[in-house]
Design a protein around this motif. Structure first.
Motif, mmCIF file in Angstrom:
data_model
loop_
_atom_site.group_PDB
_atom_site.id
_atom_site.type_symbol
_atom_site.label_atom_id
_atom_site.label_comp_id
_atom_site.label_asym_id
_atom_site.label_seq_id
_atom_site.Cartn_x
_atom_site.Cartn_y
_atom_site.Cartn_z
ATOM 1 N N LYS A 38 -7.335 7.361 -18.183
ATOM 2 C CA LYS A 38 -7.414 6.682 -19.482
ATOM 3 C C LYS A 38 -8.048 5.301 -19.384
ATOM 4 O O LYS A 38 -8.154 4.596 -20.386
ATOM 5 C CB LYS A 38 -6.008 6.559 -20.086
ATOM 6 C CG LYS A 38 -5.362 7.884 -20.422
ATOM 7 C CD LYS A 38 -3.991 7.692 -21.050
ATOM 8 C CE LYS A 38 -3.334 9.020 -21.381
ATOM 9 N NZ LYS A 38 -1.985 8.832 -21.972
ATOM 10 N N GLY A 39 -8.469 4.926 -18.197
ATOM 11 C CA GLY A 39 -9.077 3.615 -18.029
ATOM 12 C C GLY A 39 -8.063 2.492 -18.207
ATOM 13 O O GLY A 39 -6.850 2.702 -18.099
ATOM 14 N N VAL A 40 -8.560 1.301 -18.503
ATOM 15 C CA VAL A 40 -7.687 0.140 -18.730
ATOM 16 C C VAL A 40 -7.329 0.092 -20.212
ATOM 17 O O VAL A 40 -8.153 -0.258 -21.050
ATOM 18 C CB VAL A 40 -8.376 -1.181 -18.317
ATOM 19 C CG1 VAL A 40 -7.426 -2.357 -18.541
ATOM 20 C CG2 VAL A 40 -8.802 -1.120 -16.858
ATOM 21 N N GLU A 76 0.404 6.127 -6.145
ATOM 22 C CA GLU A 76 -0.058 7.005 -7.232
ATOM 23 C C GLU A 76 -1.191 6.345 -8.003
ATOM 24 O O GLU A 76 -1.087 5.195 -8.433
ATOM 25 C CB GLU A 76 1.109 7.322 -8.186
ATOM 26 C CG GLU A 76 0.776 8.386 -9.218
ATOM 27 C CD GLU A 76 1.967 8.761 -10.083
ATOM 28 O OE1 GLU A 76 1.776 9.520 -11.048
ATOM 29 O OE2 GLU A 76 3.086 8.293 -9.799
ATOM 30 N N VAL A 77 -2.274 7.075 -8.184
ATOM 31 C CA VAL A 77 -3.440 6.562 -8.911
ATOM 32 C C VAL A 77 -3.786 7.524 -10.042
ATOM 33 O O VAL A 77 -3.935 8.720 -9.838
ATOM 34 C CB VAL A 77 -4.661 6.405 -7.975
ATOM 35 C CG1 VAL A 77 -5.888 5.970 -8.781
ATOM 36 C CG2 VAL A 77 -4.367 5.395 -6.874
ATOM 37 N N LYS A 110 -0.993 2.154 -11.954
ATOM 38 C CA LYS A 110 -1.642 3.311 -11.338
ATOM 39 C C LYS A 110 -3.153 3.151 -11.203
ATOM 40 O O LYS A 110 -3.904 4.139 -11.236
ATOM 41 C CB LYS A 110 -1.310 4.591 -12.117
ATOM 42 C CG LYS A 110 0.171 4.910 -12.169
ATOM 43 C CD LYS A 110 0.441 6.212 -12.904
ATOM 44 C CE LYS A 110 1.935 6.515 -12.956
ATOM 45 N NZ LYS A 110 2.234 7.776 -13.675
ATOM 46 N N MET A 111 -3.605 1.908 -11.072
ATOM 47 C CA MET A 111 -5.012 1.662 -10.784
ATOM 48 C C MET A 111 -5.246 1.771 -9.283
ATOM 49 O O MET A 111 -4.346 1.513 -8.486
ATOM 50 C CB MET A 111 -5.421 0.260 -11.240
ATOM 51 C CG MET A 111 -5.442 0.038 -12.727
ATOM 52 S SD MET A 111 -6.011 -1.645 -13.090
ATOM 53 C CE MET A 111 -5.838 -1.680 -14.880
ATOM 54 N N SER A 112 -6.476 2.117 -8.905
ATOM 55 C CA SER A 112 -6.835 2.119 -7.488
ATOM 56 C C SER A 112 -6.934 0.667 -7.018
ATOM 57 O O SER A 112 -7.018 -0.263 -7.826
ATOM 58 C CB SER A 112 -8.182 2.806 -7.280
ATOM 59 O OG SER A 112 -9.227 2.055 -7.874
ATOM 60 N N ARG A 113 -6.930 0.452 -5.703
ATOM 61 C CA ARG A 113 -7.043 -0.902 -5.180
ATOM 62 C C ARG A 113 -8.328 -1.568 -5.666
ATOM 63 O O ARG A 113 -8.330 -2.745 -6.037
ATOM 64 C CB ARG A 113 -7.001 -0.876 -3.649
ATOM 65 C CG ARG A 113 -5.672 -0.443 -3.075
ATOM 66 C CD ARG A 113 -5.588 -0.680 -1.577
ATOM 67 N NE ARG A 113 -6.508 0.128 -0.808
ATOM 68 C CZ ARG A 113 -6.143 1.068 0.068
ATOM 69 N NH1 ARG A 113 -4.857 1.331 0.248
ATOM 70 N NH2 ARG A 113 -7.033 1.741 0.757
ATOM 71 N N ASP A 131 0.822 -1.212 0.000
ATOM 72 C CA ASP A 131 0.000 0.000 0.000
ATOM 73 C C ASP A 131 0.858 1.266 0.000
ATOM 74 O O ASP A 131 0.443 2.308 -0.513
ATOM 75 C CB ASP A 131 -0.925 0.011 1.216
ATOM 76 C CG ASP A 131 -1.996 -1.062 1.127
ATOM 77 O OD1 ASP A 131 -2.655 -1.144 0.084
ATOM 78 O OD2 ASP A 131 -2.158 -1.828 2.094
ATOM 79 N N LYS A 132 2.058 1.179 0.595
ATOM 80 C CA LYS A 132 2.949 2.336 0.650
ATOM 81 C C LYS A 132 3.790 2.455 -0.618
ATOM 82 O O LYS A 132 4.228 3.544 -0.982
ATOM 83 C CB LYS A 132 3.865 2.237 1.872
ATOM 84 C CG LYS A 132 3.122 2.345 3.201
ATOM 85 C CD LYS A 132 4.085 2.279 4.376
ATOM 86 C CE LYS A 132 3.351 2.423 5.699
ATOM 87 N NZ LYS A 132 4.266 2.349 6.874
#
Length: 297
Positions: free
Chosen positions: A161-163, A156-157, A197-200, A151-152
């Motif tokens: 541009k999506g996937v 960066e997210v 750079k995707m969110s969790r 997580d650390k």
């Protein structure tokens, strides 16, 4: 019920449904539960632990049915303008329209290809590693330590541009790492998504989506391989009920596990799963050190 009792079938399927989509390695848990239940690792049992993945992946399709069955709406193409283009230009226009309409499946195919190629080339070697409990336990611990800091590391997210095709392919490369037993397919693909750079939440959901073609292919291959065995048809006919019960149980449990995981990881991250992996891997290593035979035979 053949090679498995009803209780053994249900318990193994519960473990499969719980662990398949969590970053904790379903393989490691299968080893523990099979040994605790005294299950003989017959050809059917080896196939069973893979085939019940079908029930688990069906839960993903049900939960995210709009993703799987609702195609993108394309803008109306000016047929006259398209017709006036050279033949090559018309082909490009219709190809772009097709790829846009089936964008979701196209990205999954791109992400699926690396594992399909590596699995086809190194399938026998991967099967050999699956029989090494030491490898599974070691990778559980190593992966657990990594998850304490993931997580650390990836903070960066950027999902503007999506996937993209590039992101999908890179996640597919990460999925290949999961062919090492104990790594966890879910963990590898989620981390792969976070490197893009995707969110969790987005990384976890794409991991679920990618599981569908990947695990479906593994299930079909395992069933075909068992079917082609000299007594394969007889083995399958004797264990049909176990396959039905196993898939139904795995489906129901996976539905609950996915909902829990998305909510939990969005709020709290992956540290808890890291500690859990270290504990499970440590238990296996300690049991082996104390002389317990956990090898899959």
């Amino acid at each position: 019920m053949g090679d498995l009792t009803l209780l053994q079938t249900i318990l193994i399927a519960i473990v499969e449904g719980l662990t398949e989509f969590l970053p904790v390695s379903s393989t490691g848990h299968m080893i523990i539960v099979q040994n605790m239940l005294g299950v003989q690792s017959t050809e059917f049992v080896k196939a069973f632990t893979v085939v019940i993945q079908f029930g688990a992946i069906l839960s993903v399709v049900v939960l995210y049915w709009k993703k799987f069955f609702k195609l993108n709406k394309c803008k109306i193409i000016d047929k006259q303008a398209t017709y006036n283009k050279p033949f090559g230009g018309r082909v490009v226009v219709y190809l772009k329209r097709f790829l846009y309409k089936f964008d979701f499946y196209w990205k999954l195919l791109i992400a699926f290809i690396p594992a399909a190629v590596i699995g086809f080339i190194f399938g026998d070697k991967i099967d050999e590693m699956l029989e090494s409990v030491t490898v599974v336990a070691t990778m559980l611990v190593i992966g657990g330590i990594f998850m304490l800091f993931v997580d650390k590391i990836f903070t960066e997210v950027d999902e503007s541009k999506g996937v993209t095709e590039k992101k999908a392919f890179n996640i597919g490369l990460f999925q290949c790492i999961a062919m090492i037993p104990g790594v966890s397919r879910s963990m590898a693909t989620i981390v792969g998504g976070m490197t893009q750079k995707m969110s969790r939440k987005t990384a976890a959901e794409f991991s679920f989506f990618l599981a569908v073609p990947t695990m479906f292919a593994a299930t079909a291959y395992k069933l075909l391989k068992l079917f082609l065995e000299p007594n394969g048809i007889e083995i399958l006919s004797q264990n049909v009920m176990a396959l039905i019960v196993g898939n139904v149980v795995a489906f129901i449990v996976a539905l609950l596990a996915i909902k829990f995981f998305i909510s939990f990881v969005t709020k709290y991250g992956f540290k808890a799963f890291g500690y859990y992996r270290i504990i499970v891997g440590g238990i296996i290593l300690v049991m082996m050190f104390l002389g317990h035979n956990l090898e899959i035979v």
